[in-house]
Design an enzyme around this catalytic site. Structure first.
Site, PDB file in Angstrom:
ATOM      1  N   TYR A  52       0.848  -1.195   0.000  1.00 31.77           N
ATOM      2  CA  TYR A  52       0.000   0.000   0.000  1.00 31.77           C
ATOM      3  C   TYR A  52       0.874   1.232   0.000  1.00 31.77           C
ATOM      4  O   TYR A  52       1.808   1.326   0.795  1.00 31.77           O
ATOM      5  CB  TYR A  52      -0.889   0.029   1.250  1.00 31.77           C
ATOM      6  CG  TYR A  52      -2.350  -0.057   0.900  1.00 31.77           C
ATOM      7  CD1 TYR A  52      -2.939   0.979   0.174  1.00 31.77           C
ATOM      8  CD2 TYR A  52      -3.129  -1.145   1.260  1.00 31.77           C
ATOM      9  CE1 TYR A  52      -4.276   0.903  -0.174  1.00 31.77           C
ATOM     10  CE2 TYR A  52      -4.461  -1.217   0.909  1.00 31.77           C
ATOM     11  CZ  TYR A  52      -5.034  -0.187   0.185  1.00 31.77           C
ATOM     12  OH  TYR A  52      -6.338  -0.251  -0.164  1.00 31.77           O
ATOM     13  N   GLU A  54      -0.377   4.862  -0.342  1.00 31.88           N
ATOM     14  CA  GLU A  54      -1.145   6.103  -0.495  1.00 31.88           C
ATOM     15  C   GLU A  54      -0.240   7.307  -0.337  1.00 31.88           C
ATOM     16  O   GLU A  54       0.580   7.369   0.577  1.00 31.88           O
ATOM     17  CB  GLU A  54      -2.267   6.167   0.539  1.00 31.88           C
ATOM     18  CG  GLU A  54      -3.449   5.327   0.126  1.00 31.88           C
ATOM     19  CD  GLU A  54      -4.650   5.483   1.030  1.00 31.88           C
ATOM     20  OE1 GLU A  54      -5.594   4.706   0.868  1.00 31.88           O
ATOM     21  OE2 GLU A  54      -4.649   6.370   1.901  1.00 31.88           O
ATOM     22  N   ASP A 198      -6.736  13.565 -24.905  1.00 26.66           N
ATOM     23  CA  ASP A 198      -6.808  12.171 -24.455  1.00 26.66           C
ATOM     24  C   ASP A 198      -6.192  11.309 -25.561  1.00 26.66           C
ATOM     25  O   ASP A 198      -6.790  11.127 -26.624  1.00 26.66           O
ATOM     26  CB  ASP A 198      -8.288  11.807 -24.230  1.00 26.66           C
ATOM     27  CG  ASP A 198      -8.472  10.345 -23.816  1.00 26.66           C
ATOM     28  OD1 ASP A 198      -7.523   9.559 -23.965  1.00 26.66           O
ATOM     29  OD2 ASP A 198      -9.587   9.997 -23.375  1.00 26.66           O
ATOM     30  N   THR A 224      -4.154   6.007 -21.519  1.00 18.20           N
ATOM     31  CA  THR A 224      -4.041   4.694 -20.897  1.00 18.20           C
ATOM     32  C   THR A 224      -2.627   4.201 -21.195  1.00 18.20           C
ATOM     33  O   THR A 224      -1.908   4.803 -21.995  1.00 18.20           O
ATOM     34  CB  THR A 224      -5.070   3.691 -21.462  1.00 18.20           C
ATOM     35  OG1 THR A 224      -4.934   3.662 -22.885  1.00 18.20           O
ATOM     36  CG2 THR A 224      -6.481   4.063 -21.078  1.00 18.20           C
ATOM     37  N   LYS A 227      -2.653   0.317 -24.548  1.00 24.57           N
ATOM     38  CA  LYS A 227      -3.129   0.132 -25.942  1.00 24.57           C
ATOM     39  C   LYS A 227      -1.903   0.117 -26.852  1.00 24.57           C
ATOM     40  O   LYS A 227      -1.102  -0.820 -26.754  1.00 24.57           O
ATOM     41  CB  LYS A 227      -4.154   1.215 -26.269  1.00 24.57           C
ATOM     42  CG  LYS A 227      -5.403   1.066 -25.384  1.00 24.57           C
ATOM     43  CD  LYS A 227      -6.443   2.118 -25.644  1.00 24.57           C
ATOM     44  CE  LYS A 227      -7.686   1.838 -24.820  1.00 24.57           C
ATOM     45  NZ  LYS A 227      -8.074   2.926 -23.940  1.00 24.57           N
ATOM     46  N   ARG A 233      -2.575  -2.694 -17.856  1.00 26.01           N
ATOM     47  CA  ARG A 233      -3.803  -1.908 -17.840  1.00 26.01           C
ATOM     48  C   ARG A 233      -3.683  -0.791 -16.818  1.00 26.01           C
ATOM     49  O   ARG A 233      -3.596  -1.049 -15.613  1.00 26.01           O
ATOM     50  CB  ARG A 233      -5.003  -2.789 -17.459  1.00 26.01           C
ATOM     51  CG  ARG A 233      -5.308  -3.898 -18.438  1.00 26.01           C
ATOM     52  CD  ARG A 233      -5.798  -3.346 -19.748  1.00 26.01           C
ATOM     53  NE  ARG A 233      -7.053  -2.672 -19.602  1.00 26.01           N
ATOM     54  CZ  ARG A 233      -8.239  -3.218 -19.905  1.00 26.01           C
ATOM     55  NH1 ARG A 233      -8.314  -4.425 -20.362  1.00 26.01           N
ATOM     56  NH2 ARG A 233      -9.352  -2.515 -19.739  1.00 26.01           N
TER      57      ARG A 233
HETATM   58  N1  DSN Z   1     -12.795   0.791 -23.961  1.00 26.54           N
HETATM   59  C1  DSN Z   1     -11.704   1.481 -24.597  1.00 26.54           C
HETATM   60  C2  DSN Z   1     -11.594   1.142 -26.023  1.00 26.54           C
HETATM   61  O1  DSN Z   1     -11.734  -0.021 -26.328  1.00 26.54           O
HETATM   62  O2  DSN Z   1     -11.366   2.005 -26.857  1.00 26.54           O
HETATM   63  C3  DSN Z   1     -11.806   2.922 -24.384  1.00 26.54           C
HETATM   64  O3  DSN Z   1     -11.970   3.129 -23.029  1.00 26.54           O
END
Ligand code: DSN
Length: 436
Positions: A52, A54, A198, A224, A227, A233
């Site tokens: 943990y 924080e 974003d 994120t 991707k 993730r």
């Molecule tokens: N769910 C994601 C995507 O597949 O593009 C975006 O949050």
């Protein structure tokens, strides 16, 4: 050798084995999915899951942070270097939380935010009506041009002048073209708005210099990490120095408790991997593969939103093929081609049953596939469309998919060379015999 998981929980072990088989015996075209490296997987499954933390390095609410502080500082430094940003927060649990933190840092309840409408490629958290972002803030949504499927910067400017939003959001989850973040930055400045970009989908392409970085033109950049960036993730925020304190406060204690240190550690590893020539070559190949796939689909008479792609994803408008998106994505899944049904900008159907299909090339590129394989995949998709009611034809496509995927084993042991630590390259049998 029997693993601890196999011994303790054979049912879960077996389900993970099945998922592993599914991931290797299929062609995964969901543009937000990928395969992580062995190093990222190891960091993600490490003892950091037990801790943990924080707070932030040097100011935590729990003791025992001798190591976590070093890890988090490393992740921050790597993110700042990679994206040339003043400040990085590597704690957000996901892209949605990262976007929320950016809103909290820049606006207050009742302010207006302006983002791309979901059926036109925007994300839920960009102010779409079913997202709580549209309840807490007033939401104005811009769209793509119906004739070109591309962003209409004149419309965006007009809406911005009319509604004077506090935040203008650029970025998308289903937009196949390069986004001009510089224009967004200029429009935001002209109307006194903050600019949040974003880049969840295209972060890897930005790192590789294939798409222009939004960092110089944005107050905050959210992304994120899993991707095109090919990490675990998670989410991340990059911002100008003047927003650093508000961003950090918004993430913790504003929205989150303790960061997921195992994920944060794996993010640090992924950021090091992304800072290599191998990563740049992979990112370039993602786009080459997407373009080859798009070209072939056009030859087969598919309508593509905006007529093609500049990035890793393709949005197919299936109306001329007379196959609903959901029916096709399910038939493709039976043929071991994994996609997702999606709205398209001109789609009159409900998001739960749209006439579009979204596909992308990050995962097949990580597996080593090139343009000719992308073209082969287009032909397999076409076969399924033409035989959507013919189960034996779908089964035949499934066999072809198995053959193709067997030539490109899941790179579960792929290692990105580390120029700072050449060492002895690991091979699978020198690694801990973990499940992955
Ligand atoms: N769910 C994601 C995507 O597949 O593009 C975006 O949050």
């Amino acid at each position: 050798m029997i693993t601890a998981l196999e011994q303790y929980d054979p049912q879960i072990y077996e389900l993970i084995r099945q998922e592993k088989a599914r991931q290797s015996g299929s062609i995964r075209l969901i543009p937000s999915e990928n395969y992580v490296s062995r190093a990222v997987m190891e960091a993600s499954g490490s003892c950091l899951t037990n801790k943990y933390s924080e707070g932030y390095p040097g100011r935590r609410y729990y003791e025992g942070q001798q190591v976590t502080d070093l890890i988090e500082k490393m992740a921050q430094q790597r993110a700042k270097k990679l994206f040339k940003a003043d400040h990085a927060n590597v704690q957000p649990y996901s892209g949605s939380v990262a976007n929320w933190a950016a809103y909290l840092a820049l606006a207050k309840q009742g302010d207006t935010i302006m983002g791309l409408s979901l059926p036109h490629g925007g994300h839920l958290t960009h102010g779409w009506k079913v997202s709580v972002t549209s309840k807490i803030f007033k939401s104005v949504q811009y769209t793509v041009r119906p004739d070109t499927g591309r962003l209409d910067y004149n419309q965006i400017e007009e809406l911005a002048k009319k509604h004077k939003p506090k935040i203008i959001i650029s970025g998308a989850t289903a937009y196949p073209r390069e986004i001009d973040f510089e224009i967004f930055g200029r429009i935001a400045k002209d109307v006194g708005a903050y600019h949040l970009s974003d880049i969840a989908h295209i972060a890897g392409l930005v790192v590789a210099g294939i798409h222009k970085s939004p960092v110089p033109y944005s107050d905050i950049v959210s992304t994120t990490t899993h991707k095109t960036l090919r990490g675990p993730r998670g989410g991340m925020l990059l911002c100008k120095a003047e927003h650093a304190e508000n961003v950090d406060k918004a993430v913790f204690p504003g929205l989150q408790g303790g960061p997921h240190m195992h994920t944060l550690t794996a993010v640090a590893v992924a950021l090091a991997e992304a800072d290599t020539p191998e990563f740049i070559a992979y990112a370039k190949q993602i786009v080459k593969n997407a373009k080859a796939l798009a070209e072939k689909l056009l030859e087969y008479g598919f309508n593509l939103s905006s007529g093609g792609t500049d990035n890793h994803l393709i949005l197919i408008d299936l109306r001329n093929k007379k196959v609903p998106g959901k029916k096709l994505s399910k038939a493709l899944d039976r043929a071991r081609i994994v996609t997702n049904y999606n709205t398209t900008p001109l789609d009159p159907a409900h998001p739960a049953n749209p006439t579009g299909l979204r596909i992308g090339t990050p995962a097949i590129t990580t597996r080593g596939m090139k343009e000719e394989h992308a073209e082969q995949i287009a032909s397999l998709i076409n076969k399924v469309v033409e035989n959507v009611n013919n189960e034996s034809a779908i089964e035949e496509v499934g066999k072809e998919v198995l053959l193709l995927s067997s030539q490109f084993p899941v790179p579960e042991h792929f290692i990105i060379p580390n120029k700072n630590n050449p060492g002895t390259p690991h091979t699978s049998d020198t690694l801990t015999p973990w499940l992955f």
